[in-house]
Motif scaffolding. Structure first.
Motif, mmCIF file in Angstrom:
data_model
loop_
_atom_site.group_PDB
_atom_site.id
_atom_site.type_symbol
_atom_site.label_atom_id
_atom_site.label_comp_id
_atom_site.label_asym_id
_atom_site.label_seq_id
_atom_site.Cartn_x
_atom_site.Cartn_y
_atom_site.Cartn_z
ATOM 1 N N ARG A 68 0.823 -1.213 0.000
ATOM 2 C CA ARG A 68 0.000 0.000 0.000
ATOM 3 C C ARG A 68 0.854 1.259 0.000
ATOM 4 N NH1 ARG A 68 -4.598 1.423 4.617
ATOM 5 N NH2 ARG A 68 -5.548 3.190 3.505
ATOM 6 N N ALA A 69 1.989 1.214 0.712
ATOM 7 C CA ALA A 69 2.854 2.381 0.872
ATOM 8 C C ALA A 69 4.086 2.260 -0.015
ATOM 9 C CB ALA A 69 3.247 2.544 2.334
ATOM 10 N N ALA A 70 3.874 1.882 -1.261
ATOM 11 C CA ALA A 70 4.991 1.683 -2.181
ATOM 12 C C ALA A 70 5.679 2.980 -2.580
ATOM 13 C CB ALA A 70 4.503 0.955 -3.436
ATOM 14 N N ASP A 71 5.105 4.117 -2.186
ATOM 15 C CA ASP A 71 5.712 5.417 -2.463
ATOM 16 C C ASP A 71 6.520 5.947 -1.275
ATOM 17 O OD1 ASP A 71 3.385 5.657 -0.985
ATOM 18 O OD2 ASP A 71 2.646 7.439 -2.026
ATOM 19 N N ALA A 72 6.705 5.126 -0.252
ATOM 20 C CA ALA A 72 7.383 5.589 0.966
ATOM 21 C C ALA A 72 8.851 5.910 0.715
ATOM 22 C CB ALA A 72 7.268 4.537 2.057
ATOM 23 N N GLU A 73 9.293 7.007 1.318
ATOM 24 C CA GLU A 73 10.697 7.424 1.247
ATOM 25 C C GLU A 73 11.353 7.477 2.630
ATOM 26 O OE1 GLU A 73 10.818 10.812 -2.028
ATOM 27 O OE2 GLU A 73 8.948 10.860 -0.850
ATOM 28 N N LEU A 74 10.534 7.564 3.665
ATOM 29 C CA LEU A 74 11.014 7.606 5.048
ATOM 30 C C LEU A 74 10.208 6.598 5.849
ATOM 31 C CD1 LEU A 74 10.828 11.495 5.554
ATOM 32 C CD2 LEU A 74 12.783 10.203 4.683
ATOM 33 N N VAL A 75 10.890 5.762 6.630
ATOM 34 C CA VAL A 75 10.198 4.768 7.448
ATOM 35 C C VAL A 75 10.634 4.926 8.895
ATOM 36 C CG1 VAL A 75 9.829 2.314 7.886
ATOM 37 C CG2 VAL A 75 9.986 3.147 5.527
ATOM 38 N N PHE A 76 9.658 5.192 9.766
ATOM 39 C CA PHE A 76 9.906 5.357 11.195
ATOM 40 C C PHE A 76 9.399 4.117 11.925
ATOM 41 C CE2 PHE A 76 9.934 9.567 9.503
ATOM 42 C CZ PHE A 76 10.771 10.322 10.299
ATOM 43 N N ASN A 77 10.320 3.328 12.458
ATOM 44 C CA ASN A 77 9.971 2.153 13.265
ATOM 45 C C ASN A 77 9.754 2.608 14.701
ATOM 46 O OD1 ASN A 77 9.755 -0.415 11.979
ATOM 47 N ND2 ASN A 77 11.933 -0.316 11.458
ATOM 48 N N ASN A 78 8.511 2.949 15.012
ATOM 49 C CA ASN A 78 8.187 3.483 16.326
ATOM 50 C C ASN A 78 7.363 2.519 17.183
ATOM 51 O OD1 ASN A 78 7.578 5.754 18.353
ATOM 52 N ND2 ASN A 78 5.525 5.242 17.577
ATOM 53 N N ALA A 79 6.644 1.594 16.565
ATOM 54 C CA ALA A 79 5.780 0.680 17.318
ATOM 55 C C ALA A 79 6.605 -0.158 18.291
ATOM 56 C CB ALA A 79 5.015 -0.224 16.358
ATOM 57 N N GLY A 80 6.076 -0.344 19.502
ATOM 58 C CA GLY A 80 6.786 -1.150 20.491
ATOM 59 C C GLY A 80 5.912 -1.440 21.690
ATOM 60 N N ALA A 118 15.123 1.847 -1.644
ATOM 61 C CA ALA A 118 16.143 1.825 -2.701
ATOM 62 C C ALA A 118 15.588 2.389 -4.000
ATOM 63 C CB ALA A 118 16.640 0.400 -2.915
ATOM 64 N N GLY A 119 14.334 2.072 -4.293
ATOM 65 C CA GLY A 119 13.706 2.550 -5.519
ATOM 66 C C GLY A 119 13.461 4.049 -5.538
ATOM 67 N N HIS A 120 13.537 4.676 -4.348
ATOM 68 C CA HIS A 120 13.364 6.124 -4.265
ATOM 69 C C HIS A 120 14.670 6.817 -3.883
ATOM 70 C CE1 HIS A 120 9.110 4.734 -3.731
ATOM 71 N NE2 HIS A 120 8.942 5.684 -4.618
ATOM 72 N N GLY A 121 15.786 6.227 -4.252
ATOM 73 C CA GLY A 121 17.077 6.866 -4.049
ATOM 74 C C GLY A 121 17.733 6.606 -2.717
ATOM 75 N N GLY A 122 17.102 5.793 -1.886
ATOM 76 C CA GLY A 122 17.694 5.442 -0.587
ATOM 77 C C GLY A 122 16.825 5.842 0.578
ATOM 78 N N GLY A 123 16.420 7.100 0.632
ATOM 79 C CA GLY A 123 15.544 7.552 1.714
ATOM 80 C C GLY A 123 16.172 7.353 3.082
ATOM 81 N N ALA A 124 15.330 7.032 4.047
ATOM 82 C CA ALA A 124 15.823 6.892 5.420
ATOM 83 C C ALA A 124 14.986 5.897 6.203
ATOM 84 C CB ALA A 124 15.824 8.240 6.140
ATOM 85 N N LEU A 125 15.664 5.197 7.106
ATOM 86 C CA LEU A 125 15.040 4.288 8.065
ATOM 87 C C LEU A 125 15.400 4.799 9.454
ATOM 88 C CD1 LEU A 125 13.639 1.500 8.722
ATOM 89 C CD2 LEU A 125 15.962 0.546 8.761
ATOM 90 N N ILE A 126 14.381 5.061 10.280
ATOM 91 C CA ILE A 126 14.596 5.612 11.615
ATOM 92 C C ILE A 126 14.031 4.634 12.635
ATOM 93 C CG2 ILE A 126 14.178 7.553 13.165
ATOM 94 C CD1 ILE A 126 13.602 7.976 9.417
ATOM 95 N N ASN A 127 14.886 4.125 13.510
ATOM 96 C CA ASN A 127 14.475 3.136 14.513
ATOM 97 C C ASN A 127 14.507 3.744 15.908
ATOM 98 O OD1 ASN A 127 14.155 1.178 12.566
ATOM 99 N ND2 ASN A 127 16.088 0.133 13.009
ATOM 100 N N MET A 128 13.409 3.554 16.664
ATOM 101 C CA MET A 128 13.331 4.044 18.035
ATOM 102 C C MET A 128 13.927 3.027 18.995
ATOM 103 S SD MET A 128 12.266 7.076 18.401
ATOM 104 C CE MET A 128 12.231 6.898 20.191
#
Length: 233
Positions: A68-80, A118-128
């Motif tokens: 569904r979110a195939a356009d994502a460029e930033l991913v925030f792993n906040n759930a815990g 990767a498909g959007h140039g790399g973007g960012a992954l942010i882990n809490m």
């Protein structure tokens, strides 16, 4: 270094607490769209926010979100989850679930979204993570956050080739429902969210979001028996 303006972001656990503050901060800085997830369905009236159900223990649920979110460029792993039962005497099933949510959940999300980033140039992954990643005394929760910290550091190396900025966030107590019963000074979710986005946009690989986290990180070179936590203060 990633600018938020015009970007599409995913925030797991975005329904309340720090996750909701991250959604607010992303929109305030010009994000084009934010996918905010919760374990159950919820609504958000803002046109830039797309809500979605997500269970981070389920590869199928994560795959559905990634589709569904195939356009994502930033991913925030906040759930815990926060279940600080003792390792020796606490319920082992609860400890297992804590690791499944706090360690393997973010890893599942990272694996699903890495090709999209990767498909959007790399973007960012942010882990809490947590200041309790470095302090003994919070049982399975602290152990899971220590493991998550290690996972993030290894993901940073594995994702470097695709130019994904990997950010690990450590924070002390934030004024959310999760730690309502703990009587300690707490930062506001909005303040921590702003510091996280500041770090992301400055190109940081690690964000120490408050004073207590800076203090504890500096103590890591000292005797390990000094690295302890007590909820009683």
């Amino acid at each position: 270094m990633v600018d938020v303006a015009g970007r599409v972001a995913v925030v797991t656990g975005g329904r309340r607490g720090l996750g909701a503050a991250l959604v607010d901060e992303l929109l305030a800085r010009g994000a084009r769209k934010v996918y905010a997830t919760g374990r159950t369905a919820f609504a958000d009236a803002r046109r830039e926010v797309v809500t979605a159900e997500l269970e981070v223990r389920s590869a199928e649920s994560i795959a559905a979100l990634a589709a569904r979110a195939a356009d994502a460029e930033l991913v925030f792993n906040n759930a815990g989850v926060l279940r600080p039962a003792a390792l020796l005497t606490g319920d082992i099933d609860s400890a297992t679930e804590t690791f499944d949510v706090n360690v393997f959940g973010p890893l599942r999300v990272a694996r699903a979204f890495a090709p999209i980033l990767a498909g959007h140039g790399g973007g960012a992954l942010i882990n809490m993570h947590s200041v309790l990643s470095w302090l003994a005394g919070s049982g399975a929760y602290g152990a899971s956050k220590a493991a998550a910290w290690s996972v993030t550091n290894s993901l940073r190396l594995e994702l470097a080739a695709q130019h994904t900025q990997v950010v690990g966030v450590h924070a002390g107590f934030i004024d959310t429902d999760m730690v309502a019963a703990i009587r300690r000074p707490k930062a506001t979710p909005a303040a921590i969210a702003a510091r996280i986005i500041d770090g992301l946009e400055s190109g940081a690989t690690e964000v120490l979001a408050d004073e207590v986290t800076h203090t504890v990180k500096a103590a890591l070179s000292g005797p390990v028996e000094h690295l302890t936590f007590s909820a009683a203060g």
